[in-house]
Design a protein around this motif. Structure first.
Motif, PDB file in Angstrom:
ATOM      1  N   ASN A  41      -4.399 -31.879  11.002  1.00  0.00           N
ATOM      2  CA  ASN A  41      -4.639 -30.473  11.305  1.00  0.00           C
ATOM      3  C   ASN A  41      -5.901 -30.246  12.134  1.00  0.00           C
ATOM      4  O   ASN A  41      -6.203 -29.111  12.508  1.00  0.00           O
ATOM      5  CB  ASN A  41      -4.705 -29.657  10.019  1.00  0.00           C
ATOM      6  N   ASN A  42      -6.599 -31.323  12.430  1.00  0.00           N
ATOM      7  CA  ASN A  42      -7.749 -31.240  13.329  1.00  0.00           C
ATOM      8  C   ASN A  42      -7.374 -31.610  14.761  1.00  0.00           C
ATOM      9  O   ASN A  42      -8.242 -31.740  15.624  1.00  0.00           O
ATOM     10  CB  ASN A  42      -8.884 -32.161  12.838  1.00  0.00           C
ATOM     11  N   GLY A  43      -6.084 -31.807  14.974  1.00  0.00           N
ATOM     12  CA  GLY A  43      -5.611 -32.193  16.308  1.00  0.00           C
ATOM     13  C   GLY A  43      -5.109 -33.616  16.290  1.00  0.00           C
ATOM     14  O   GLY A  43      -5.763 -34.512  15.748  1.00  0.00           O
ATOM     15  N   PHE A  44      -3.921 -33.824  16.868  1.00  0.00           N
ATOM     16  CA  PHE A  44      -3.324 -35.151  16.857  1.00  0.00           C
ATOM     17  C   PHE A  44      -2.594 -35.373  18.163  1.00  0.00           C
ATOM     18  O   PHE A  44      -1.839 -34.509  18.609  1.00  0.00           O
ATOM     19  CB  PHE A  44      -2.352 -35.286  15.677  1.00  0.00           C
ATOM     20  N   ILE A  59      16.553 -36.267  13.320  1.00  0.00           N
ATOM     21  CA  ILE A  59      15.321 -35.587  12.954  1.00  0.00           C
ATOM     22  C   ILE A  59      14.152 -36.503  13.304  1.00  0.00           C
ATOM     23  O   ILE A  59      14.265 -37.734  13.228  1.00  0.00           O
ATOM     24  CB  ILE A  59      15.303 -35.210  11.457  1.00  0.00           C
ATOM     25  N   ILE A  60      13.063 -35.894  13.761  1.00  0.00           N
ATOM     26  CA  ILE A  60      11.836 -36.656  14.033  1.00  0.00           C
ATOM     27  C   ILE A  60      10.860 -36.324  12.913  1.00  0.00           C
ATOM     28  O   ILE A  60      10.232 -35.262  12.915  1.00  0.00           O
ATOM     29  CB  ILE A  60      11.236 -36.288  15.399  1.00  0.00           C
ATOM     30  N   PRO A  61      10.729 -37.189  11.916  1.00  0.00           N
ATOM     31  CA  PRO A  61       9.897 -36.845  10.756  1.00  0.00           C
ATOM     32  C   PRO A  61       8.407 -37.020  11.038  1.00  0.00           C
ATOM     33  O   PRO A  61       7.980 -38.005  11.638  1.00  0.00           O
ATOM     34  CB  PRO A  61      10.372 -37.840   9.689  1.00  0.00           C
ATOM     35  N   ASN A  62       7.641 -36.046  10.618  1.00  0.00           N
ATOM     36  CA  ASN A  62       6.192 -36.171  10.685  1.00  0.00           C
ATOM     37  C   ASN A  62       5.708 -37.230   9.701  1.00  0.00           C
ATOM     38  O   ASN A  62       6.398 -37.559   8.724  1.00  0.00           O
ATOM     39  CB  ASN A  62       5.539 -34.828  10.320  1.00  0.00           C
ATOM     40  N   VAL A  63       4.535 -37.748   9.927  1.00  0.00           N
ATOM     41  CA  VAL A  63       3.848 -38.580   8.936  1.00  0.00           C
ATOM     42  C   VAL A  63       3.216 -37.647   7.906  1.00  0.00           C
ATOM     43  O   VAL A  63       2.606 -36.628   8.266  1.00  0.00           O
ATOM     44  CB  VAL A  63       2.778 -39.459   9.611  1.00  0.00           C
ATOM     45  N   ALA A  64       3.374 -37.921   6.650  1.00  0.00           N
ATOM     46  CA  ALA A  64       2.831 -37.062   5.600  1.00  0.00           C
ATOM     47  C   ALA A  64       1.314 -36.909   5.760  1.00  0.00           C
ATOM     48  O   ALA A  64       0.618 -37.833   6.208  1.00  0.00           O
ATOM     49  CB  ALA A  64       3.151 -37.642   4.232  1.00  0.00           C
ATOM     50  N   ILE A  65       0.813 -35.740   5.375  1.00  0.00           N
ATOM     51  CA  ILE A  65      -0.623 -35.485   5.507  1.00  0.00           C
ATOM     52  C   ILE A  65      -1.440 -36.470   4.675  1.00  0.00           C
ATOM     53  O   ILE A  65      -2.589 -36.769   4.996  1.00  0.00           O
ATOM     54  CB  ILE A  65      -0.944 -34.021   5.119  1.00  0.00           C
TER      55      ILE A  65
END
Length: 425
Positions: A163-166, A150-156
């Motif tokens: 959510n503004n673009g990454f 799994i490739i885990p996202n970094v927590a918000i």
């Protein structure tokens, strides 16, 4: 697959084809099931009228031919590709972090949308090589068939602006987490899957794939969702049409190339001599006494259908599509145009496709890029640079091309299968 709809059979084919090697092996199995003979197993001059044959390159590309009993006047070819954008696993891939995690070192294969690969179950498939009995390396297909990575996202909370673009960095953000056991080894897991000792593995080509299964979707069951629709949907549809066809006037060829997503410039890609040499072998066997001028005329009477999925009008961004050439899901085969010849369709080749579709009542729609948006390239113009024959580019409409999970229409696979079947006359 006999009791399945073509859509269900196609989704099963995709599920069983996590890599180009598996896709080619599954095509080979269907060819053998339908009585095709492998070219490498035959003596010189063994190709005869009425025969059906195939050959493979690199274990990931396939060319198959049906030769009618009667004299013919050209080739009819349907081409697609076996590869899809994904992550390729690097050599010595395990990376240990904080004496706790084990992750894999990977690199992009093809033009991927990166974000859909995060936070979903992934696995590993491909091939490993061991020493063969004749001294040559022997390939063994492997598919670990487990929710392995799994490739885990970094927590918000740690990335408030996500959510503004990454911009995901493929080296630092996309490394798949494999587990916590510090002794974990992809090579060892692949050796177990191939039923060989770890030290017997001399080389490998391994890829990360999405474990999500293809499915029929939508409140009205009008949609399909699956990994690798680009281009295994076309690969399967054209194969079904090829197998169902009964050519009488032309020599029919099914072509499945690899490495389209990275430019086709390999020995198993469309930008190689693979197709050219194969067609020459067929002609030399079937028409050994014909001169070069006759062969040139034979090629001029031939036709190539390059089948690679195209872009549907997007429900949230319809403005991305050309004002007048606007394909939709379940709208049938997409005939693709490009003024710079990234697609090879011209007036003549379009007429051939339309004539078939009109005769057999196959739905047909058109695609062109907006004039201010650059499009991608595909197999047609690359193949015809090696084999000079008329060509048209077609595909099936889909959304989210090059995502880890793509969307298409439930009816369209059948439309392309019908076009392929009736192409081979």
């Amino acid at each position: 697959m006999k009791n399945q709809s073509i859509t269900e059979a196609m989704l099963q084919f995709i599920e069983e084809s996590p890599t180009a090697f598996h896709a080619a092996a599954n095509v080979e199995a269907l060819l053998l099931e339908n009585g095709f003979e492998k070219l490498e197993n035959l003596a010189e001059g063994a190709l005869v009228p009425g025969g059906s044959y195939y050959t493979m390159q690199n274990g990931s590309a396939v060319l198959a031919v049906k030769i009618p009993e009667n004299p013919t006047k050209g080739f009819r070819i349907a081409a697609s590709h076996s590869d899809s954008p994904c992550f390729k696993i690097k050599e010595v891939p395990e990376m240990k972090v904080e004496n706790t995690y084990v992750k894999l070192n990977v690199e992009k294969y093809g033009g991927m949308i990166l974000s859909p690969w995060l936070d979903r179950p992934l696995s590993v498939a491909g091939r490993v090589f061991v020493a063969g009995k004749d001294g040559k390396p022997e390939a063994k297909l492997v598919n670990l068939k487990k929710d392995l990575l799994i490739i885990p996202n970094v927590a918000i909370h740690f990335n408030r602006e996500i959510n503004n673009g990454f911009a995901y960095n493929p080296q630092t953000d996309m490394a798949p987490l494999m587990g916590l056991d510090q002794e974990l080894s992809i090579k060892r897991l692949c050796a177990e899957a191939a039923d060989v000792a770890e030290e017997e593995i001399l080389g490998s080509d391994l890829y990360v794939y999405n474990r999500d299964k293809g499915r029929i979707m939508g409140a009205d069951d009008s949609l399909i969702g699956s990994p690798r629709l680009d281009d295994l949907q076309c690969a399967y549809a054209t194969l079904r049409g090829f197998l169902a066809s009964k050519p009488e006037e032309s020599i029919s060829v099914y072509a499945l190339f690899d490495n389209e997503e990275v430019g086709s410039g390999t020995k198993q890609g469309a930008d190689s001599t693979f197709l050219e040499e194969f067609l020459e072998i067929v002609l030399e066997n079937v028409y050994p006494d014909k001169n070069r001028l006759w062969k040139r005329s034979f090629y001029q009477n031939s036709f190539l259908l390059s089948a690679d999925n195209g872009h549907a009008v997007h429900p949230n961004h319809p403005e991305k599509t050309d004002p007048t050439n606007r394909p939709y899901l379940n709208g049938g085969v997409v005939l693709k145009y490009n003024g710079s010849q990234k697609y090879t369709t011209d007036g003549y080749s379009a007429a051939i496709v339309r004539q078939i579709c009109n005769t057999w009542e196959i739905p047909l729609q058109t695609f062109a890029n907006r004039s201010d948006i650059a499009g991608g390239s595909t197999l047609g113009n690359i193949s015809t640079a090696h084999v000079s024959i008329p060509s048209a580019d077609v595909g099936l409409a889909q959304l989210a091309m090059h995502s880890a999970f793509e969307t298409a229409g439930v009816k369209d696979t059948e439309a392309l299968a019908q076009l392929a079947e009736h192409l081979f006359v």
